[in-house]
Design a protein around this motif. Structure first.
Motif, PDB file in Angstrom:
ATOM      1  N   TYR A 155       0.844  -1.196   0.000  1.00 27.95           N
ATOM      2  CA  TYR A 155       0.000   0.000   0.000  1.00 27.95           C
ATOM      3  C   TYR A 155       0.876   1.242   0.000  1.00 27.95           C
ATOM      4  O   TYR A 155       2.085   1.178   0.234  1.00 27.95           O
ATOM      5  CB  TYR A 155      -0.916   0.004   1.232  1.00 27.95           C
ATOM      6  CG  TYR A 155      -0.178   0.248   2.530  1.00 27.95           C
ATOM      7  CD1 TYR A 155      -0.130   1.519   3.110  1.00 27.95           C
ATOM      8  CD2 TYR A 155       0.509  -0.777   3.183  1.00 27.95           C
ATOM      9  CE1 TYR A 155       0.557   1.746   4.300  1.00 27.95           C
ATOM     10  CE2 TYR A 155       1.190  -0.564   4.366  1.00 27.95           C
ATOM     11  CZ  TYR A 155       1.213   0.694   4.919  1.00 27.95           C
ATOM     12  OH  TYR A 155       1.909   0.921   6.079  1.00 27.95           O
ATOM     13  N   LEU A 163      -6.022  -0.361  -3.063  1.00 30.75           N
ATOM     14  CA  LEU A 163      -7.032   0.661  -2.837  1.00 30.75           C
ATOM     15  C   LEU A 163      -8.083   0.706  -3.952  1.00 30.75           C
ATOM     16  O   LEU A 163      -9.281   0.791  -3.664  1.00 30.75           O
ATOM     17  CB  LEU A 163      -6.381   2.035  -2.661  1.00 30.75           C
ATOM     18  CG  LEU A 163      -7.339   3.188  -2.365  1.00 30.75           C
ATOM     19  CD1 LEU A 163      -8.134   2.906  -1.097  1.00 30.75           C
ATOM     20  CD2 LEU A 163      -6.573   4.498  -2.236  1.00 30.75           C
ATOM     21  N   ARG A 165      -9.270  -1.658  -5.699  1.00 32.55           N
ATOM     22  CA  ARG A 165     -10.195  -2.778  -5.523  1.00 32.55           C
ATOM     23  C   ARG A 165     -11.143  -2.530  -4.360  1.00 32.55           C
ATOM     24  O   ARG A 165     -12.315  -2.913  -4.407  1.00 32.55           O
ATOM     25  CB  ARG A 165      -9.412  -4.068  -5.307  1.00 32.55           C
ATOM     26  CG  ARG A 165      -8.725  -4.569  -6.567  1.00 32.55           C
ATOM     27  CD  ARG A 165      -8.080  -5.912  -6.358  1.00 32.55           C
ATOM     28  NE  ARG A 165      -7.471  -6.392  -7.595  1.00 32.55           N
ATOM     29  CZ  ARG A 165      -6.833  -7.561  -7.710  1.00 32.55           C
ATOM     30  NH1 ARG A 165      -6.737  -8.361  -6.649  1.00 32.55           N
ATOM     31  NH2 ARG A 165      -6.323  -7.926  -8.861  1.00 32.55           N
ATOM     32  N   VAL A 166     -10.635  -1.891  -3.317  1.00 35.90           N
ATOM     33  CA  VAL A 166     -11.493  -1.574  -2.175  1.00 35.90           C
ATOM     34  C   VAL A 166     -12.569  -0.574  -2.583  1.00 35.90           C
ATOM     35  O   VAL A 166     -13.754  -0.728  -2.260  1.00 35.90           O
ATOM     36  CB  VAL A 166     -10.659  -1.023  -1.012  1.00 35.90           C
ATOM     37  CG1 VAL A 166     -11.558  -0.503   0.095  1.00 35.90           C
ATOM     38  CG2 VAL A 166      -9.727  -2.099  -0.463  1.00 35.90           C
ATOM     39  N   ARG A 170     -17.061  -1.054  -2.821  1.00 37.23           N
ATOM     40  CA  ARG A 170     -18.052  -0.316  -2.036  1.00 37.23           C
ATOM     41  C   ARG A 170     -19.430  -0.401  -2.670  1.00 37.23           C
ATOM     42  O   ARG A 170     -19.585  -0.446  -3.880  1.00 37.23           O
ATOM     43  CB  ARG A 170     -17.661   1.156  -1.916  1.00 37.23           C
ATOM     44  CG  ARG A 170     -16.465   1.404  -1.021  1.00 37.23           C
ATOM     45  CD  ARG A 170     -16.199   2.886  -0.906  1.00 37.23           C
ATOM     46  NE  ARG A 170     -17.322   3.583  -0.290  1.00 37.23           N
ATOM     47  CZ  ARG A 170     -17.544   4.889  -0.407  1.00 37.23           C
ATOM     48  NH1 ARG A 170     -16.749   5.631  -1.136  1.00 37.23           N
ATOM     49  NH2 ARG A 170     -18.563   5.443   0.185  1.00 37.23           N
ATOM     50  N   LEU A 175     -19.183  -1.036   2.875  1.00 43.62           N
ATOM     51  CA  LEU A 175     -18.042  -1.784   2.358  1.00 43.62           C
ATOM     52  C   LEU A 175     -18.175  -3.232   2.834  1.00 43.62           C
ATOM     53  O   LEU A 175     -17.903  -3.525   3.998  1.00 43.62           O
ATOM     54  CB  LEU A 175     -16.719  -1.189   2.849  1.00 43.62           C
ATOM     55  CG  LEU A 175     -15.449  -1.944   2.428  1.00 43.62           C
ATOM     56  CD1 LEU A 175     -15.310  -1.957   0.906  1.00 43.62           C
ATOM     57  CD2 LEU A 175     -14.210  -1.313   3.066  1.00 43.62           C
ATOM     58  N   LEU A 177     -17.209  -6.804   3.765  1.00 44.48           N
ATOM     59  CA  LEU A 177     -15.935  -7.445   4.070  1.00 44.48           C
ATOM     60  C   LEU A 177     -16.186  -8.809   4.714  1.00 44.48           C
ATOM     61  O   LEU A 177     -16.901  -8.903   5.714  1.00 44.48           O
ATOM     62  CB  LEU A 177     -15.103  -6.592   5.025  1.00 44.48           C
ATOM     63  CG  LEU A 177     -14.258  -5.469   4.438  1.00 44.48           C
ATOM     64  CD1 LEU A 177     -13.477  -4.760   5.536  1.00 44.48           C
ATOM     65  CD2 LEU A 177     -13.299  -5.985   3.373  1.00 44.48           C
ATOM     66  N   GLY A 181     -13.815  -7.922   8.458  1.00 41.91           N
ATOM     67  CA  GLY A 181     -12.516  -7.254   8.356  1.00 41.91           C
ATOM     68  C   GLY A 181     -11.729  -7.250   9.641  1.00 41.91           C
ATOM     69  O   GLY A 181     -10.792  -6.458   9.794  1.00 41.91           O
ATOM     70  N   LEU A 224      -8.697   0.111   6.096  1.00 40.74           N
ATOM     71  CA  LEU A 224      -9.510   0.497   4.943  1.00 40.74           C
ATOM     72  C   LEU A 224     -10.436   1.655   5.277  1.00 40.74           C
ATOM     73  O   LEU A 224     -10.600   2.591   4.479  1.00 40.74           O
ATOM     74  CB  LEU A 224     -10.302  -0.710   4.452  1.00 40.74           C
ATOM     75  CG  LEU A 224      -9.477  -1.897   3.957  1.00 40.74           C
ATOM     76  CD1 LEU A 224     -10.378  -3.012   3.457  1.00 40.74           C
ATOM     77  CD2 LEU A 224      -8.498  -1.477   2.867  1.00 40.74           C
ATOM     78  N   LEU A 273      -9.088 -11.526   2.262  1.00 40.25           N
ATOM     79  CA  LEU A 273      -9.711 -10.486   3.080  1.00 40.25           C
ATOM     80  C   LEU A 273     -10.247 -11.016   4.402  1.00 40.25           C
ATOM     81  O   LEU A 273     -10.210 -10.324   5.425  1.00 40.25           O
ATOM     82  CB  LEU A 273     -10.863  -9.834   2.300  1.00 40.25           C
ATOM     83  CG  LEU A 273     -10.492  -9.039   1.056  1.00 40.25           C
ATOM     84  CD1 LEU A 273     -11.746  -8.646   0.301  1.00 40.25           C
ATOM     85  CD2 LEU A 273      -9.675  -7.812   1.415  1.00 40.25           C
TER      86      LEU A 273
END
Length: 303
Positions: A155, A163, A165-166, A170, A175, A177, A181, A224, A273
């Motif tokens: 990162y 980032l 992909r994150v 959404r 978000l 996860l 997460g 994130l 993840l």
């Protein structure tokens, strides 16, 4: 030192090439994009990894950072780029010190990685062509590479993979996860990976396989959410049980194979993840003399 850096048009390769040029090394960067890496102290060449490089001259060292980082890539294409490309570079420059940038994704994705150690046996089956091809590259370079580096979730400024992909995942203010997460992850800031690469190049002897990361490990959701908030895109975590997310991904992959349309969710993504992915960083300390730094989200608004 005259250094060849493959993947110079990418996130990792470009950062390594710039750091080498900044310190005065003569750098030639290879990449696939026409508008790739640029630096006053270096030269960029657009070329496929399997193409001859005889015209580029001799090199003291090579950093092989080029990779097809796509978990849904066809296996033959992933092998061509990630395994065969690594072998081609090693064969073309047999006298050069070779530092290969691999990935912690070579560890077993079907179970949590808890303080994964470099000597742990690698699996024979993988959830993605990316992981399988990177593991194949490691096997092909065994005994040839002076260092094989295994970062996880790289990162920082210039990020083109994690980032984006994150952000794509959404759903409005939510978000999704797997596992909420909360699983711990060893993250690797780009500065940490660059420092490890330079240490591996400068080491007096071979350093073998080395995990590269920041410490301590952190819950992925925390990072994130902080990054998205810094970008003015705050999100609330929508928790998905890992088992349910894996079932959805399996169904999505089956549908994708029938239709040819890329799945929005893959088993590899769920495993990365939703399960712990922490690394033992002892070798990084002992063999590279590099102390892990805390996770650093400074400047996240501009990533």
């Amino acid at each position: 030192m005259r250094v060849l850096v493959t993947g110079a048009s990418g996130f990792v390769g470009g950062a390594v090439a710039s750091a080498l040029a900044d310190r005065g090394d003569a750098v030639v960067g290879l990449g696939r994009r026409p508008d790739g890496w640029s630096h006053p102290g270096g030269r960029y060449v657009r070329r496929d990894l399997l193409a001859p490089i005889d015209d580029l001259g001799a090199f003291d060292a090579v950093v092989h950072a080029a990779a097809l980082a796509d978990d849904w890539a066809p296996l033959p294409e992933a092998m061509r780029v990630n395994r065969d490309g690594a072998v081609a570079i090693a064969r073309a420059l047999p006298q050069a010190r070779l530092v290969h940038v691999s990935t912690a994704s070579v560890y077993d994705a079907r179970r949590p990685t808890v303080l994964g150690h470099e000597d742990a046996p690698l699996p024979t089956r993988y959830l993605s062509a990316y992981s399988a091809s990177k593991a194949a590259a490691e096997r092909a370079l065994a005994g040839r590479a002076a260092a094989i580096l295994r970062p996880h979730a790289v990162y920082g400024p210039g990020d083109t993979t994690l980032l984006p992909r994150v952000v794509e995942a959404r759903r409005g203010p939510l978000l999704p996860l797997p596992g909420c997460g909360r699983a711990l992850h060893t993250l690797t800031r780009i500065d940490t990976l660059v420092a490890a690469t330079l240490r591996a190049l400068d080491a007096p002897g071979d350093v073998d396989v080395v995990n590269v990361g920041d410490a301590p490990a952190v819950p992925l959701a925390d990072v994130l959410q902080r990054v998205l908030a810094a970008r003015g895109e705050p999100a609330r975590i929508l928790p998905l049980p890992v088992g349910a997310a894996m079932a959805l991904a399996t169904a999505a992959e089956r549908r994708a194979r029938r239709t040819g349309v890329r799945p929005r969710l893959t088993r590899y993504a769920v495993s990365q993840l939703g399960m712990e992915r922490t690394l033992d960083l002892t070798r990084m300390r002992e063999r590279l003399g590099l102390e892990p730094r805390p996770v650093d989200l400074a400047g996240a608004a501009d990533w």
